[in-house]
Scaffold this active site. Structure first.
Site, PDB file in Angstrom:
ATOM      1  N   GLY A 704       0.826  -1.202   0.000  1.00  0.00           N
ATOM      2  CA  GLY A 704       0.000   0.000   0.000  1.00  0.00           C
ATOM      3  C   GLY A 704       0.858   1.248   0.000  1.00  0.00           C
ATOM      4  O   GLY A 704       1.971   1.246   0.511  1.00  0.00           O
ATOM      5  N   GLY A 706       0.433   5.326   0.948  1.00  0.00           N
ATOM      6  CA  GLY A 706      -0.417   6.403   1.426  1.00  0.00           C
ATOM      7  C   GLY A 706       0.335   7.693   1.302  1.00  0.00           C
ATOM      8  O   GLY A 706       1.496   7.712   0.896  1.00  0.00           O
ATOM      9  N   PHE A 708       1.392   9.441   3.633  1.00  0.00           N
ATOM     10  CA  PHE A 708       2.436   9.578   4.645  1.00  0.00           C
ATOM     11  C   PHE A 708       3.440   8.439   4.634  1.00  0.00           C
ATOM     12  O   PHE A 708       4.244   8.311   5.525  1.00  0.00           O
ATOM     13  CB  PHE A 708       1.809   9.715   6.033  1.00  0.00           C
ATOM     14  CG  PHE A 708       1.059  10.991   6.175  1.00  0.00           C
ATOM     15  CD1 PHE A 708       1.738  12.182   6.298  1.00  0.00           C
ATOM     16  CD2 PHE A 708      -0.315  11.013   6.133  1.00  0.00           C
ATOM     17  CE1 PHE A 708       1.058  13.375   6.403  1.00  0.00           C
ATOM     18  CE2 PHE A 708      -1.005  12.201   6.236  1.00  0.00           C
ATOM     19  CZ  PHE A 708      -0.313  13.387   6.374  1.00  0.00           C
ATOM     20  N   GLY A 709       3.391   7.611   3.630  1.00  0.00           N
ATOM     21  CA  GLY A 709       4.407   6.583   3.575  1.00  0.00           C
ATOM     22  C   GLY A 709       3.913   5.343   2.864  1.00  0.00           C
ATOM     23  O   GLY A 709       2.757   5.250   2.481  1.00  0.00           O
ATOM     24  N   LYS A 727       5.661   0.024   7.909  1.00  0.00           N
ATOM     25  CA  LYS A 727       5.225   1.290   7.330  1.00  0.00           C
ATOM     26  C   LYS A 727       6.380   2.276   7.430  1.00  0.00           C
ATOM     27  O   LYS A 727       6.788   2.641   8.528  1.00  0.00           O
ATOM     28  CB  LYS A 727       4.011   1.816   8.083  1.00  0.00           C
ATOM     29  CG  LYS A 727       3.559   3.161   7.545  1.00  0.00           C
ATOM     30  CD  LYS A 727       2.155   3.485   7.973  1.00  0.00           C
ATOM     31  CE  LYS A 727       1.665   4.740   7.307  1.00  0.00           C
ATOM     32  NZ  LYS A 727       0.278   5.004   7.611  1.00  0.00           N
ATOM     33  N   ASP A 836      -9.058   8.615  13.814  1.00  0.00           N
ATOM     34  CA  ASP A 836      -8.991   8.375  12.375  1.00  0.00           C
ATOM     35  C   ASP A 836      -9.574   7.011  12.062  1.00  0.00           C
ATOM     36  O   ASP A 836      -9.004   6.225  11.317  1.00  0.00           O
ATOM     37  CB  ASP A 836      -7.520   8.463  11.915  1.00  0.00           C
ATOM     38  CG  ASP A 836      -7.410   8.608  10.406  1.00  0.00           C
ATOM     39  OD1 ASP A 836      -8.410   8.959   9.751  1.00  0.00           O
ATOM     40  OD2 ASP A 836      -6.312   8.370   9.873  1.00  0.00           O
TER      41      ASP A 836
END
Ligand code: NAG
Ligand code: NAG
Ligand code: NAG
Ligand code: NAG
Ligand code: NAG
Ligand code: NAG
Ligand code: NAG
Ligand code: NAG
Ligand code: NAG
Ligand code: NAG
Ligand code: NAG
Length: 867
Positions: A704, A706, A708-709, A727, A836
């Site tokens: 994945g 995103g 932010f990383g 991550k 979140d």
């Protein structure tokens, strides 16, 4: 009728099973045990391994899972062992009724709430092992009534309050572990009465005050760990002289004064780093013939060193970040330390020349650091014999001359740092043999000529920094082909010429690219648009011409772009306003036309646009003329400005450079702000581990991306081949928030079946002071809920039935999430707001258990007052 039902029920519930035990033997002890066990079981909320399935009436309790009865006296339960069962729940008060218990092991579960006081009724108890749980509240005082206790381990819970004074009655206690809790207050004097103690572990639990002198009375003590507290004052010499001591660990406190150490023939580990200790490193240490680890970094030690030649077991030696003044030739005395693995002499006042005998130090040596000293002369050619080295740093000394070709023999090297010396001539082509290198830092030297093409064989590089040298010729396409370079590539401040090689497009994982202040020319290549992990791109002060390529709009995560001082022409493309840029510098080019009004262009302080040909429009704060018009007086004004501005900017830049140069040459006084080698080293190793785990962040492991990383799947080389998700956060974040990592560490201690476990937080600091951060999570085989809800049915309509979640699964997922949130809000000492919660943050395990993950925006609220 009702009576008989009650009788039948009570027989069923309370008595021993008639079919198995004869009614005659249904004594009160059996019954007490039974009721207590049912109560223990009832207090458990989650039992993922079904450990309690056998705790039922059809089975005799001595045969239950985790229960051991006395062999001589059947029915007397002497041991409960439920370690590592993933249990979540409370510990029932009824445990106090199991009065024959000698051993209770609940290690590594998620018990929370108080440790019941009734535990003190277990007068026969010898071993209490509750470590790695989430027990909170105070340590029960009347635990001191369990006077047979030999082993008491409460490490890694959330216990608070002080160490009970009553513990002085536990005179049989040999092992006491209270570390990693939230205790307060001093180490009580009464510890002196625990004269049987062999092991005392009070690390990281918030203790203050001095180390009591009376500790010296613990004449059986072998392991003392007081690491990471707020202990102050000096260490009384009598404590050092407990003759039995093997391991003395008091690092990361605020201890001061000198260390008065006499000969300790048994001492194996002396770890005193990160304190304010001063004076000389005791001469007597050179007689501590069993010493394996000597770690004194980050203190105020001065004077010269004694010679450590006799310490043949020594493995780890660090005196980094002190003020030790000695000739570096003292390393000759270490040639008999054949087990030495780590030698860290960085950040001291060592001088002289590195002796050639350094070649004879153990081939086991894997890390050598002489950074930030005043060592001069050349690198001895024998250095190439230290073939075990994986980490070598000679940065920031006065070393000069060419680098010996022999360095190319160090084929195990993963990090090579030769920054800030006076090395000259070419970069040895033998560096191409160092195929395991992750980091190669050669910046701030006088290297000249062309870059050897052989560097293209360093296919594991993550960071390459050749900036601030006199390198010339074209940028080798072999370097641009190194798609492993994923953190930073810095070739700035050289005299490279020609085009940016087309191959730059191979750097698809790169976050930071700096080619500033060279003589590169031609167009900015379209292939740069393939580098879509770029966050910082600096092409300033070259000879680039043409337009800003539209294709760069694919650099979706770009934050900082500097194209200033080139010959770029044409208009400013609109996509620059659509990216999430935080800074943009377009000054000193020949751009013209309308300035966009979106994104970064809305923030006057985030953009620089001065000295272009004919810009217009944009937000009014930019003070540009309105669009279809030109103003010639403005132009002459700006030309005049340029006349003054360039010399001023140059002078300021020179002063800044000079300042930075002087500053970096001095050992930093603010020691706490420097990363300790100890940490960097071990994170390096673990960083390397997880490079390995993710197969070098290979695309096949990417699960994945995103904003932010990126998230990778990996297998940890931890002996158990744990599947993890890694991550990697925004690879380069200048001065990134410490609080985030602190928060992650706090969350790491929280355990619940429905929370994705953060296994590790990896933070490393590279040479520019950039933080590299990664979180290692448990891997969840079935991916995110979002995928199940929205994507799976896109693929194949005919498969919707199979792929989609059924009602029961949906309900279970909802319950799992609710339990996680309930635990967040009231299950632990911390009150946590996730902040979140959305389908992409809910992960499903192989059996479709839902786990809440991604605590990136979570907020910890220490206490919630009732309304
Ligand atoms: C408890 O039950 C067992 C099993 O039948 C029996 O052998 C034992 O004598 C009982 N214990 C007591 C203390 O009566
Ligand atoms: C009771 O435990 C036994 C042993 O584990 C198991 O075989 C049996 O199925 C259990 N009985 C019930 C009613 O759960
Ligand atoms: C802790 O328990 C879990 C099961 O809940 C197990 O997977 C893990 O290996 C245990 N860890 C240790 C250190 O025993
Ligand atoms: C077991 O302990 C609890 C709590 O201490 C107590 O209330 C209860 O009476 C005890 N039960 C028996 C059967 O002794
Ligand atoms: C433990 O000590 C407290 C006082 O500190 C007392 O109130 C309580 O009754 C004691 N509990 C037991 C089980 O001894
Ligand atoms: C606690 O758990 C962690 C991670 O599961 C493990 O590394 C550590 O060894 C455990 N500590 C104890 C004392 O069991
Ligand atoms: C603890 O030790 C001190 C001094 O060694 C002694 O005076 C005191 O009686 C001891 N207390 C207990 C409870 O043993
Ligand atoms: C030590 O004390 C300081 C301030 O007094 C506090 O900020 C810090 O968290 C404490 N450290 C520990 C490990 O308790
Ligand atoms: C190393 O060991 C040898 C033989 O044991 C000895 O002769 C020599 O002096 C030792 N060297 C140092 C520097 O201690
Ligand atoms: C890289 O290594 C290969 C074989 O390992 C060798 O043939 C090649 O010449 C090397 N390339 C350079 C540029 O040194
Ligand atoms: C504007 O940009 C500056 C510099 O990048 C930044 O510090 C500031 O937070 C930005 N302001 C807004 C409102 O985004």
């Amino acid at each position: 009728m009702a009576n008989s039902i009650i009788i039948i029920l009570s027989i069923l519930i309370f008595s021993c099973n008639l079919a198995i035990f004869s009614p005659v033997t249904c004594s009160s002890n059996n019954q007490t045990n039974f009721i207590s066990f049912l109560a223990l079981k009832a207090a458990i909320d989650v039992d993922p391994q079904g450990s309690f399935n056998s705790w039922n009436q059809t089975t005799y309790f001595c045969n239950w899972n985790g229960i051991l009865c006395s062999r001589r006296h059947p029915n007397k339960v002497v041991q409960i062992n439920l370690q590592s069962r993933g249990l979540v729940g409370l510990l029932s008060r009824h445990v106090g009724n199991l009065s024959f218990l000698r051993t209770t092991i609940l290690r590594n579960n998620s018990f929370h709430g108080l440790i019941p006081q009734e535990i003190s009724l277990l007068r026969r108890l010898e071993m209490l092992e509750f470590s790695n749980n989430s027990f909170s509240g105070p340590i029960p005082r009347n635990l001191s009534q369990c006077s047979n206790l030999v082993y008491l381990n409460l490490i890694d819970n959330s216990l608070s309050g002080v160490i009970p004074l009553e513990f002085r009655f536990l005179y049989k206690l040999e092992n006491l572990g209270l570390g990693t809790n939230k205790l307060s207050g001093p180490i009580s004097q009464s510890i002196e009465n625990l004269t049987s103690l062999i092991q005392l572990s009070l690390s990281y639990c918030g203790l203050k005050g001095e180390i009591p002198k009376s500790l010296a009375q613990l004449q059986a003590l072998r392991y003392l760990n007081l690491n990471q507290n707020n202990l102050t004052g000096s260490i009384h010499p009598s404590i050092f002289n407990i003759s039995t001591i093997l391991s003395f660990v008091v690092g990361s406190n605020a201890l001061e004064g000198s260390i008065g150490l006499s000969t300790l023939p048994n001492l194996r580990s002396l770890l005193l780093g990160r304190n304010q200790l001063s004076g000389r490193v005791p001469i007597s240490l050179s007689n501590a013939s069993s010493l394996e680890q000597l770690s004194l970094p980050n203190n105020f030690f001065t004077g010269s060193l004694s010679r450590f030649g006799g310490l043949s077991w020594l493995q780890f030696f660090s005196i980094a970040l002190n003020s030790i003044k000695d000739d570096i030739s003292f390393v000759s005395s270490l040639i008999n330390c054949t087990n030495l693995r780590v030698l860290d002499l960085g950040d001291n006042l060592l001088h002289g020349q590195i002796p050639n005998t350094i070649a004879n130090i153990s081939i086991n040596l894997y890390a050598l650091r002489i950074t930030y000293n005043q060592v001069h002369g050349i690198i001895p050619s024998g250095m190439g014999n230290l073939v075990g080295l994986t980490f070598l740093s000679l940065s920031d000394n006065n070393l000069k001359g060419p680098i010996p070709m022999g360095i190319g023999k160090l084929t195990n090297l993963q990090g090579l740092y030769f920054v800030g010396n006076r090395f000259r001539n070419e970069i040895p082509s033998s560096f191409g043999n160092l195929s395991l290198l992750n980091d190669l830092y050669l910046d701030n030297n006088n290297f000249s000529r062309i870059v050897p093409k052989s560097l293209g064989n360093c296919t594991n590089l993550l960071n390459l920094n050749l900036s601030h040298n006199n390198l010339n010729g074209p940028v080798p396409q072999e370097i641009m082909n190194l798609s492993s370079i994923s953190i930073s590539l810095d070739l700035s401040y050289n005299t490279f010429t020609g085009l940016i090689p087309f191959e730059v497009g191979s750097l698809i994982n790169l976050a930071y690219l700096n080619l500033s202040r060279n003589m590169l020319s031609g167009l900015i290549p379209n292939s740069l648009s393939s580098c879509n992990s770029l966050e910082q791109l600096y092409l300033k002060d070259n000879l680039f011409g043409g337009q800003i390529p539209e294709r760069l709009s694919s650099l979706m995560v770009l934050q900082d772009l500097d194209l200033s001082q080139n010959n770029l022409s044409g208009s400013i493309p609109n996509f620059l306003g659509e990216l999430h840029l935080q800074k943009l510098n377009l000054s000193f080019n020949r751009l013209q036309g309308e300035v966009p009004r979106l994104g970064v262009f809305r923030n006057k302080t985030a953009i620089s646009h001065e000295e272009n040909e004919r810009l217009c429009g944009g937000l009014s704060e930019l003070n540009l003329p309105p669009c279809p018009s030109s103003n010639s007086s403005k132009k002459t004004l700006s030309t005049r400005l340029k006349f003054f501005l360039i010399p001023i900017v140059t002078v300021v830049a020179l002063i800044l450079c000079l300042f930075m140069f002087l500053y970096r040459k001095k050992p930093n006084n603010n020691v706490s702000s420097l990363p300790s080698f100890f940490e960097t080293l071990f994170l390096r190793v673990s960083y390397a581990d997880f490079i390995k785990a993710t197969e070098g962040f290979s695309e096949t492991n990417l699960i994945g991306v995103g904003r932010f990383g990126s998230i990778y799947k990996g297998i940890l080389d931890d002996g158990q081949h744990t599947l993890v998700a890694v991550k990697v956060l925004n690879l380069i974040i200048k001065g990134a928030s410490k609080s985030f990592m602190a928060k992650c560490s706090a969350l790491r201690n929280i355990r619940h079946r429905n929370l994705v476990k953060v296994l590790s937080v990896c933070e490393s600091i590279d040479f520019q002071g950039n933080n590299v951060k990664a979180l290692i999570y448990e891997f969840k085989a079935n991916g995110s809920l979002e995928k199940w809800l929205y994507h799976n049915n896109e693929q194949d309509i005919s498969n919707v039935e199979v792929q989609n979640l059924n009602m029961v699964q949906r309900l279970n997922i909802a319950i799992d999430i609710a339990q996680a949130i309930a635990y967040f809000h009231c299950g632990t000492d911390l009150r946590i707001v996730h902040g979140d919660l959305k389908p992409s943050n809910i992960l499903l395990d192989h059996d479709m258990t839902a786990c809440v993950g991604d605590f990136g925006l979570a907020k910890i609220i220490s206490s919630i007052l009732p309304p």
